[in-house]
Design an enzyme around this catalytic site. Structure first.
Site, PDB file in Angstrom:
ATOM      1  N   TYR A 146       0.829  -1.267   0.116  1.00 50.56           N
ATOM      2  CA  TYR A 146      -0.119   0.034   0.029  1.00 50.56           C
ATOM      3  C   TYR A 146       1.099   1.233   0.009  1.00 50.56           C
ATOM      4  CZ  TYR A 146      -3.818   3.107   0.805  1.00 50.56           C
ATOM      5  OH  TYR A 146      -4.829   4.139   0.791  1.00 50.56           O
TER       6      TYR A 146
ATOM      7  N   THR B  42      -9.772  19.915 -23.627  1.00 51.80           N
ATOM      8  CA  THR B  42     -10.866  19.568 -23.064  1.00 51.80           C
ATOM      9  C   THR B  42     -11.117  19.457 -21.405  1.00 51.80           C
ATOM     10  OG1 THR B  42     -10.755  17.199 -23.628  1.00 51.80           O
ATOM     11  CG2 THR B  42     -12.010  18.633 -25.340  1.00 51.80           C
TER      12      THR B  42
ATOM     13  N   ASP C 115       1.722  21.322 -19.591  1.00 49.06           N
ATOM     14  CA  ASP C 115       1.212  19.966 -20.083  1.00 49.06           C
ATOM     15  C   ASP C 115       2.091  19.124 -20.536  1.00 49.06           C
ATOM     16  OD1 ASP C 115      -0.095  17.993 -20.907  1.00 49.06           O
ATOM     17  OD2 ASP C 115      -1.905  19.001 -21.057  1.00 49.06           O
TER      18      ASP C 115
ATOM     19  N   LYS D 142       0.349   8.834 -23.344  1.00 52.57           N
ATOM     20  CA  LYS D 142       0.475   9.145 -24.417  1.00 52.57           C
ATOM     21  C   LYS D 142       2.253   8.704 -24.609  1.00 52.57           C
ATOM     22  CE  LYS D 142      -3.285  11.347 -24.076  1.00 52.57           C
ATOM     23  NZ  LYS D 142      -4.122  11.335 -22.955  1.00 52.57           N
TER      24      LYS D 142
ATOM     25  N   ARG E  68     -12.963  16.844 -33.475  1.00 51.67           N
ATOM     26  CA  ARG E  68     -12.289  17.757 -32.590  1.00 51.67           C
ATOM     27  C   ARG E  68     -12.579  19.144 -33.284  1.00 51.67           C
ATOM     28  NH1 ARG E  68      -9.744  15.541 -27.886  1.00 51.67           N
ATOM     29  NH2 ARG E  68     -11.934  15.797 -27.571  1.00 51.67           N
TER      30      ARG E  68
ATOM     31  N   PHE F 146     -18.838  15.710 -25.699  1.00 51.91           N
ATOM     32  CA  PHE F 146     -18.265  14.871 -26.914  1.00 51.91           C
ATOM     33  C   PHE F 146     -18.119  13.659 -26.633  1.00 51.91           C
ATOM     34  CE2 PHE F 146     -13.884  14.126 -25.601  1.00 51.91           C
ATOM     35  CZ  PHE F 146     -13.731  15.574 -24.778  1.00 51.91           C
TER      36      PHE F 146
HETATM   37  N1  F0G Z   1      -3.629  17.161 -21.639  1.00 56.19           N
HETATM   38  C1  F0G Z   1      -3.820  16.656 -22.966  1.00 56.19           C
HETATM   39  C2  F0G Z   1      -2.872  17.508 -24.000  1.00 56.19           C
HETATM   40  C3  F0G Z   1      -4.200  15.627 -23.580  1.00 56.19           C
HETATM   41  O1  F0G Z   1      -4.265  15.177 -24.879  1.00 56.19           O
HETATM   42  C4  F0G Z   1      -4.949  14.915 -22.530  1.00 56.19           C
HETATM   43  C5  F0G Z   1      -5.831  13.561 -23.138  1.00 56.19           C
HETATM   44  C6  F0G Z   1      -4.947  15.100 -21.238  1.00 56.19           C
HETATM   45  C7  F0G Z   1      -4.251  16.225 -20.812  1.00 56.19           C
HETATM   46  C8  F0G Z   1      -5.967  14.434 -20.110  1.00 56.19           C
HETATM   47  O2  F0G Z   1      -5.031  13.203 -19.668  1.00 56.19           O
HETATM   48  O3  F0G Z   1      -6.830  11.301 -20.792  1.00 56.19           O
HETATM   49  O4  F0G Z   1      -4.852  10.643 -19.124  1.00 56.19           O
HETATM   50  O5  F0G Z   1      -6.737  12.079 -18.509  1.00 56.19           O
HETATM   51  N2  F0G Z   1      -5.934  13.370 -24.233  1.00 56.19           N
HETATM   52  C9  F0G Z   1      -6.814  12.117 -24.648  1.00 56.19           C
HETATM   53  C10 F0G Z   1      -6.841  12.294 -26.171  1.00 56.19           C
HETATM   54  C11 F0G Z   1      -7.980  11.891 -23.955  1.00 56.19           C
HETATM   55  O6  F0G Z   1      -7.370  11.435 -26.769  1.00 56.19           O
HETATM   56  O7  F0G Z   1      -6.375  13.193 -26.723  1.00 56.19           O
HETATM   57  P1  F0G Z   1      -5.908  11.741 -19.514  1.00 56.19           P
END
Ligand code: F0G
Length: 476
Positions: A73, A126, A216, A259, A383, A450
Site C-alpha cells: 500500500y 478539453t 502540460d 501518451k 475535434r 463529445f
Molecule cells: N492534456 C492533453 C494535452 C491531453 O491530450 C490529454 C488527454 C489530457 C491532458 C488528459 O489526460 O486522458 O490521461 O486524463 N487526451 C486524450 C486524447 C484523451 O485522446 O487526446 P488523461
C-alpha cells in the site's frame, strides 16, 4: 539504387486479431452509437484511430516489468523507480503519481485556482479547461494566430503569442493568474509543437511577474523531437537533453503518461515548490490514493518508469512521428485537406474544406468521423464544435475556427499497411463528399459532451449514403 525504405524499429511478438465488418453491420453499429464514435464497441472497429491515449503497445521489457509489481500500500519499490525516471528525464523535484492526466489536472486546478482567476494557455484542452472552470477559473487563449489558421505552415504553430500573454497580465494583473498552462504539441491545434525559444521566453516573462508556468507534458517527448529536427542549434542534442531543457523553463507539470510514456494507464503531477508539493500530497490522498501510488498499481508505476526511458530513444520517436508523417503524406498527395505541418500524434482532416455542403451547426467533423467509420471501419474522432462545448456564460455553442477530424495514431500498434488502408478509405470519401449527411443532437451531456453525446442525421437515417459508383465500397 540508393533508396532505403523506412520500417518499424521493432518486430512483432504477439498478435491481436482484428475483426472485419460489412458496411451493413457498420451502419447499424454507428446508428446504435448515436453517430458518436466514442459510443462504438471496439470489437466493431477495424483500425482504431480514436486516440493515442492508453492505446500503445508495451515492449517486452515493460511486460516483464509488470511481474515486478510491488503491491504494498505504501512505499512500493515501483514508486521509487518511477520517481528516479521522472527526476532523470523530466527533472522536476517532486512527483505525485495520479491515475491519469486529468487526475493531475484536478489536483493542480483545485490547489492553485481561486474563483475569478484566469488561466492563460496555448489553446485549450478539453479536460484541462473543464478542471480550470470547475475550480472557478476561466481559460484565456494565448496561442499565436497561426494555430487557428489551417493554411499556415509555420514550424512551431503551438507557440504562445507573447503579446497576448503580456496583454492578459496587464489586464488582470499577476495576482489573478495562478499559473500559465503551457502545452507541448498542442493537441487541439493538430499536435503542433512549441519552440524552445518560445518556451524559454514564456518562462522568462512569467517569472518576471512572479507567475508560475505549468507544463502540460503529455506530448513533451514528441515536442522535443520537433525541436531537434526543426529548431536551429538542437540537431546534435539528444531527445533526453531537449526534454530536460523544456522542463527546466517551467515550475512543474501535469502529464498523461498514456501518451508519450507508452503505458495503458497512468499520469503524474510534478512541482518544484516544496509547499505546493505538500498541498498536492494532501489532496492526492483524497482523490486518487496515497502519495506513493496515486490510484495506480505498483506494476503500473513500474511499466511507466520503463516506458519513460523507452520514449526518449531516438529510433522510437523518429519512427513514431515518421508513421504519422507517412499517413499525412499519402493524404496530402491525394489533395485531401489536412492541417499542416503534419503534427506529432495524428493527422487532422479539415472537415470544413472536406464537407463544404454541411453547415457548421450540423457538425461536419462529427458527421465525417461517423461516415468514415461506415465507409471502412476506421474509427476517428471529432475535434471541433462538439468538443468545444458551450460558452460558460452565454451557454451558446462555441464554433472554433478549427473543425477537425483527428486520425490519432497509437504508438507501436499499427503497420504502414494499416496506414495505406486508412488513407485509401479517406480518399474514397473525399471523391464523393456529398454522400455525407449532417447531424443534430438528440442528447447532450453537461460536461465534456463529445464523449457521450448522441446525434441523428438531419435527413434520412444514414450518415453516409450508398455510393453511386460501382465497387467504391470499402475494406471488408
Ligand atoms: N492534456 C492533453 C494535452 C491531453 O491530450 C490529454 C488527454 C489530457 C491532458 C488528459 O489526460 O486522458 O490521461 O486524463 N487526451 C486524450 C486524447 C484523451 O485522446 O487526446 P488523461
Amino acid at each position: 539504387m540508393n533508396k532505403r525504405s523506412w520500417a518499424e524499429p521493432f518486430k512483432i511478438k504477439m498478435v491481436e486479431p482484428l475483426r472485419m465488418t460489412t458496411p451493413d453491420e457498420r451502419e447499424a453499429a454507428i446508428a446504435g452509437a448515436g453517430f458518436n464514435t466514442f459510443l462504438l464497441r471496439s470489437e466493431d472497429v477495424y483500425i482504431d484511430l480514436l486516440t493515442d491515449s492508453g492505446t500503445s503497445a508495451m515492449s517486452d521489457r515493460q511486460w516483464a516489468g509488470l511481474m515486478l509489481g510491488d503491491e504494498a500500500y505504501a512505499g512500493s519499490v515501483n514508486y521509487y523507480h518511477l520517481e528516479d525516471a521522472v527526476h532523470r528525464y523530466y527533472g522536476y523535484k517532486h512527483l505525485i503519481p495520479t491515475h491519469q492526466g486529468r487526475g493531475a489536472e484536478h489536483i493542480l486546478s483545485r490547489m492553485m485556482i481561486k474563483p475569478g482567476d484566469v488561466v492563460p494557455g496555448n489553446m485549450y484542452f478539453t479536460t484541462t479547461r473543464a478542471h480550470q472552470e470547475l475550480a472557478g477559473g476561466r481559460f484565456v487563449d494565448i496561442i499565436g494566430d497561426a494555430a487557428h489558421d489551417v493554411t499556415s505552415t509555420e514550424p512551431f504553430k503551438g507557440n504562445v503569442d507573447l503579446k497576448k500573454l503580456q496583454a492578459v497580465i496587464d489586464t488582470y494583473g499577476p495576482s489573478k493568474i495562478p499559473y500559465v498552462n503551457l502545452q507541448c504539441c498542442v493537441n487541439m491545434a493538430g499536435g503542433q509543437p512549441v519552440s524552445m525559444e518560445n518556451i524559454a521566453a514564456v518562462g522568462a516573462l512569467c517569472h518576471r511577474h512572479g507567475i508560475k508556468v505549468m507544463l502540460d507534458a503529455t506530448r513533451a517527448v514528441e515536442n522535443a523531437y520537433f525541436i531537434k529536427v526543426r529548431e536551429p542549434g538542437y540537431a546534435k542534442k539528444s531527445i533526453e537533453e531537449i526534454l530536460r531543457e523544456i522542463c527546466s523553463h517551467t515550475d512543474g507539470c501535469t502529464n498523461s503518461a498514456k501518451k508519450d510514456s507508452l503505458v495503458n494507464i497512468g499520469g503524474f503531477l510534478c512541482v518544484n515548490d516544496d509547499a505546493l508539493a505538500e498541498e498536492a500530497r494532501n489532496m492526492v490522498v483524497l482523490f486518487e490514493g496515497l502519495h506513493t501510488y496515486g490510484g495506480l498499481a505498483g506494476r503500473d508505476m513500474e511499466v511507466m518508469a520503463i516506458g519513460i526511458a523507452e520514449s526518449v530513444q531516438y529510433d522510437h520517436i523518429r519512427a513514431r512521428i515518421g508513421q504519422v508523417e507517412y499517413l499525412g503524406g499519402l493524404l496530402e498527395k491525394a489533395g485531401v485537406p489536412i492541417i499542416r505541418p503534419i503534427g506529432g500524434h495524428g493527422v487532422f482532416l479539415d472537415a470544413l474544406k472536406f464537407l463544404p455542403h454541411i453547415p457548421r451547426d450540423q457538425f461536419p467533423a462529427q458527421a465525417l468521423a461517423a461516415a468514415l467509420y461506415v465507409e471502412s471501419g476506421v474509427r476517428t474522432m471529432e475535434r471541433g464544435a462538439v468538443s468545444a462545448g458551450r460558452d460558460p456564460d452565454t451557454r451558446q455553442n462555441i464554433f472554433p475556427k478549427l473543425e477537425l477530424v483527428r486520425l490519432t495514431i497509437p504508438r507501436r500498434v499499427y503497420t504502414q499497411a494499416h496506414m495505406d488502408v486508412t488513407a485509401e478509405s479517406i480518399i474514397t470519401l473525399f471523391e464523393e463528399p456529398e454522400r455525407v449527411v449532417g447531424l443534430r443532437f438528440t442528447s447532450e451531456p453537461k460536461y465534456l459532451r463529445f464523449f457521450q453525446a448522441r446525434f441523428e442525421p438531419t435527413q434520412g437515417d444514414l450518415v453516409l449514403n450508398r455510393s453511386a459508383k460501382a465497387g467504391a465500397a470499402s475494406a471488408r
